[in-house]
Design an enzyme around this catalytic site. Structure first.
Site, PDB file in Angstrom:
ATOM      1  N   SER A  11       6.677  10.425  -3.902  1.00 28.05           N
ATOM      2  CA  SER A  11       6.057  11.485  -3.092  1.00 28.05           C
ATOM      3  C   SER A  11       5.679  11.014  -1.697  1.00 28.05           C
ATOM      4  CB  SER A  11       4.815  12.020  -3.807  1.00 28.05           C
ATOM      5  OG  SER A  11       3.845  10.992  -3.910  1.00 28.05           O
ATOM      6  N   ARG A  12       5.598   9.704  -1.514  1.00 28.25           N
ATOM      7  CA  ARG A  12       5.261   9.172  -0.179  1.00 28.25           C
ATOM      8  C   ARG A  12       5.642   7.694  -0.098  1.00 28.25           C
ATOM      9  NH1 ARG A  12      -0.177   7.241  -1.498  1.00 28.25           N
ATOM     10  NH2 ARG A  12      -0.755   8.259  -3.432  1.00 28.25           N
ATOM     11  N   ASN A  83       9.168   2.193  -8.832  1.00 31.84           N
ATOM     12  CA  ASN A  83       8.435   1.961  -7.579  1.00 31.84           C
ATOM     13  C   ASN A  83       6.964   2.341  -7.663  1.00 31.84           C
ATOM     14  OD1 ASN A  83       8.123   1.978  -4.441  1.00 31.84           O
ATOM     15  ND2 ASN A  83       7.570   4.051  -5.100  1.00 31.84           N
ATOM     16  N   SER A 135       5.893  -7.256  -5.482  1.00 35.65           N
ATOM     17  CA  SER A 135       5.152  -7.464  -4.228  1.00 35.65           C
ATOM     18  C   SER A 135       5.150  -8.952  -3.915  1.00 35.65           C
ATOM     19  CB  SER A 135       3.711  -7.000  -4.394  1.00 35.65           C
ATOM     20  OG  SER A 135       2.900  -7.515  -3.356  1.00 35.65           O
ATOM     21  N   TYR A 148      -3.916  -6.745  -9.465  1.00 31.40           N
ATOM     22  CA  TYR A 148      -2.689  -6.279  -8.807  1.00 31.40           C
ATOM     23  C   TYR A 148      -1.643  -7.396  -8.798  1.00 31.40           C
ATOM     24  CZ  TYR A 148       0.376  -4.416  -5.125  1.00 31.40           C
ATOM     25  OH  TYR A 148       1.474  -3.959  -4.415  1.00 31.40           O
ATOM     26  N   ILE A 181       3.996  -3.384   4.220  1.00 33.51           N
ATOM     27  CA  ILE A 181       4.827  -2.252   4.644  1.00 33.51           C
ATOM     28  C   ILE A 181       3.912  -1.109   5.088  1.00 33.51           C
ATOM     29  CG2 ILE A 181       6.674  -0.659   3.929  1.00 33.51           C
ATOM     30  CD1 ILE A 181       7.495  -3.665   3.787  1.00 33.51           C
ATOM     31  N   GLU A 228      17.321 -11.279 -10.035  1.00 33.62           N
ATOM     32  CA  GLU A 228      16.834 -11.822  -8.753  1.00 33.62           C
ATOM     33  C   GLU A 228      15.587 -11.096  -8.252  1.00 33.62           C
ATOM     34  OE1 GLU A 228      17.852 -14.456  -7.136  1.00 33.62           O
ATOM     35  OE2 GLU A 228      19.426 -14.858  -8.587  1.00 33.62           O
ATOM     36  N   THR A 229      14.790 -11.822  -7.488  1.00 32.06           N
ATOM     37  CA  THR A 229      13.678 -11.214  -6.754  1.00 32.06           C
ATOM     38  C   THR A 229      13.927 -11.448  -5.269  1.00 32.06           C
ATOM     39  OG1 THR A 229      12.113 -11.575  -8.546  1.00 32.06           O
ATOM     40  CG2 THR A 229      11.187 -11.270  -6.355  1.00 32.06           C
TER      41      THR A 229
HETATM   42  P1  NAP Z   1       1.740   4.654  -1.732  1.00 29.82           P
HETATM   43  O1  NAP Z   1       2.117   5.117  -0.380  1.00 29.82           O
HETATM   44  O2  NAP Z   1       0.306   4.542  -2.076  1.00 29.82           O
HETATM   45  O3  NAP Z   1       2.495   5.573  -2.809  1.00 29.82           O
HETATM   46  C1  NAP Z   1       2.301   5.329  -4.177  1.00 29.82           C
HETATM   47  C2  NAP Z   1       3.188   6.251  -4.989  1.00 29.82           C
HETATM   48  O4  NAP Z   1       2.962   5.972  -6.375  1.00 29.82           O
HETATM   49  C3  NAP Z   1       2.897   7.718  -4.766  1.00 29.82           C
HETATM   50  O5  NAP Z   1       4.117   8.422  -4.737  1.00 29.82           O
HETATM   51  C4  NAP Z   1       2.095   8.114  -6.002  1.00 29.82           C
HETATM   52  O6  NAP Z   1       2.290   9.465  -6.424  1.00 29.82           O
HETATM   53  C5  NAP Z   1       2.705   7.193  -7.044  1.00 29.82           C
HETATM   54  N1  NAP Z   1       1.832   7.017  -8.216  1.00 29.82           N
HETATM   55  C6  NAP Z   1       0.604   6.462  -8.265  1.00 29.82           C
HETATM   56  N2  NAP Z   1       0.116   6.508  -9.520  1.00 29.82           N
HETATM   57  C7  NAP Z   1       1.074   7.097 -10.288  1.00 29.82           C
HETATM   58  C8  NAP Z   1       1.185   7.441 -11.663  1.00 29.82           C
HETATM   59  N3  NAP Z   1       0.214   7.182 -12.556  1.00 29.82           N
HETATM   60  N4  NAP Z   1       2.322   8.049 -12.078  1.00 29.82           N
HETATM   61  C9  NAP Z   1       3.313   8.320 -11.216  1.00 29.82           C
HETATM   62  N5  NAP Z   1       3.275   8.039  -9.900  1.00 29.82           N
HETATM   63  C10 NAP Z   1       2.159   7.429  -9.447  1.00 29.82           C
HETATM   64  O7  NAP Z   1       2.347   3.202  -2.028  1.00 29.82           O
HETATM   65  P2  NAP Z   1       3.556   2.396  -1.362  1.00 29.82           P
HETATM   66  O8  NAP Z   1       2.988   1.500  -0.343  1.00 29.82           O
HETATM   67  O9  NAP Z   1       4.675   3.298  -1.024  1.00 29.82           O
HETATM   68  O10 NAP Z   1       3.944   1.474  -2.613  1.00 29.82           O
HETATM   69  C11 NAP Z   1       5.080   1.706  -3.432  1.00 29.82           C
HETATM   70  C12 NAP Z   1       5.293   0.469  -4.286  1.00 29.82           C
HETATM   71  O11 NAP Z   1       5.499  -0.665  -3.443  1.00 29.82           O
HETATM   72  C13 NAP Z   1       4.083   0.124  -5.169  1.00 29.82           C
HETATM   73  O12 NAP Z   1       4.524  -0.338  -6.414  1.00 29.82           O
HETATM   74  C14 NAP Z   1       3.392  -0.992  -4.389  1.00 29.82           C
HETATM   75  O13 NAP Z   1       2.650  -1.828  -5.226  1.00 29.82           O
HETATM   76  C15 NAP Z   1       4.599  -1.701  -3.797  1.00 29.82           C
HETATM   77  N6  NAP Z   1       4.270  -2.507  -2.617  1.00 29.82           N
HETATM   78  C16 NAP Z   1       3.785  -1.946  -1.478  1.00 29.82           C
HETATM   79  C17 NAP Z   1       3.499  -2.744  -0.377  1.00 29.82           C
HETATM   80  C18 NAP Z   1       2.959  -2.193   0.903  1.00 29.82           C
HETATM   81  O14 NAP Z   1       2.613  -2.992   1.796  1.00 29.82           O
HETATM   82  N7  NAP Z   1       2.894  -0.874   1.088  1.00 29.82           N
HETATM   83  C19 NAP Z   1       3.711  -4.128  -0.452  1.00 29.82           C
HETATM   84  C20 NAP Z   1       4.209  -4.672  -1.624  1.00 29.82           C
HETATM   85  C21 NAP Z   1       4.495  -3.846  -2.708  1.00 29.82           C
HETATM   86  P3  NAP Z   1       1.305  10.702  -6.064  1.00 29.82           P
HETATM   87  O15 NAP Z   1       1.003  10.625  -4.592  1.00 29.82           O
HETATM   88  O16 NAP Z   1       2.118  11.908  -6.421  1.00 29.82           O
HETATM   89  O17 NAP Z   1       0.099  10.538  -6.920  1.00 29.82           O
END
Ligand code: NAP
Length: 238
Positions: A11-12, A83, A135, A148, A181, A228-229
């Site tokens: 969704s975002r 994701n 991450s 986390y 990010i 791989e990671t």
């Molecule tokens: P974000 O903008 O906060 O978006 C999180 C997404 O996860 C939203 O679409 C949300 O859906 C969904 N979500 C949360 N709880 C959920 C649930 N119980 N069931 C289904 N969907 C759920 O986060 P992001 O930064 O894009 O992160 C995406 C992934 O990348 C995550 O796994 C995060 O840990 C990882 N990551 C992010 C970063 C960073 O710097 N941003 C760095 C490393 C890893 P709704 O809005 O519909 O609730």
């Protein structure tokens, strides 16, 4: 027929960019939301007008019932992108069991639930791509984000194990470890925080969600890469 892709947490942020990139590359995309549907409805309409396919689906990825109901609705998928995730900044002494369960269930149990549900069709078809979003903190650990970090390290272990188990069935399982990010997950960071993070990043900036989508597209088409990671973070945390 175009390959079917499921992107969780679309969704975002990163999931949104990944879902859009796959749709624009000709895949049929199922994009999950939990609370925020309208962004995906608008994206779906926009892509539809341009001849691409993205279908929003509701799912709480931490719930077995919800994950199974979603798979009953969408059927088999060729590519799964795990994701969805949540973060929390707390000292170890302040983390409650509820916090721990919530982070582990949304970030790690979800990968088990969705991978299991997707695997039946993938094994039958002898083809599949599972791409997990971990991450940099899952690799190097983050102070004040122990739950986390543990959930994200767990994803890396799960990726390696599933790569071995599912490889003989023609399924690759890989992981992306993003650095910092630009998404709502980091909206709490001040300008000063961002400046310091940029300074600590060899490429001198934070990343964009589209840059994670590039890596996901690579894993979707890489036939001989599994377990791989891949760090995508401009060198942050090396
Ligand atoms: P974000 O903008 O906060 O978006 C999180 C997404 O996860 C939203 O679409 C949300 O859906 C969904 N979500 C949360 N709880 C959920 C649930 N119980 N069931 C289904 N969907 C759920 O986060 P992001 O930064 O894009 O992160 C995406 C992934 O990348 C995550 O796994 C995060 O840990 C990882 N990551 C992010 C970063 C960073 O710097 N941003 C760095 C490393 C890893 P709704 O809005 O519909 O609730």
């Amino acid at each position: 027929m175009s390959k079917k892709v499921l992107v969780t947490g679309a969704s975002r942020g990163i999931g949104f960019a990944v879902a859009e990139a796959f749709a624009r590359n000709g895949y049929t995309v199922f994009a999950t939301y939990h609370n925020t549907k309208n962004t995906l409805t608008k994206l779906s309409d926009r892509l539809d007008a341009e001849g691409y396919t993205l279908i929003p689906v509701s799912c709480d990825v931490s719930s077995e019932e919800s994950v199974n109901a979603m798979f009953s609705e969408i059927g088999e998928v060729d590519i799964l992108i795990n994701n969805a995730g949540i973060a929390q900044f707390k000292l170890l002494s302040d983390i409650t069991c509820e916090d721990w369960d919530s982070i582990l269930n949304v970030n790690l149990k979800s990968v088990f639930l969705c991978s299991k549900a997707a695997s039946f069709g993938m094994i039958r078809n002898r083809f599949g791509r599972i791409i997990n979003i971990s991450s940099v903190w899952g690799v190097v650990g983050a102070s004040c984000e122990s739950h986390y970090s543990a959930s994200k390290a767990g994803i890396i272990g799960l990726t390696r194990a599933l790569a071995k188990e599912l490889g003989p069935s023609g399924i690759t399982v890989n992981c992306i470890a993003p650095g910092v990010i630009r998404t709502e997950m980091n909206a709490h960071l001040s300008d000063e925080d961002i400046r310091v993070l940029c300074e600590e990043t060899p490429l001198g900036r934070i990343g964009e969600p589209e840059e994670i989508a590039q890596a996901a597209l690579f894993f979707a088409t890489a036939d001989f890469v599994t377990g791989e990671t891949l760090s995508v973070g401009g060198g942050f945390g090396m």
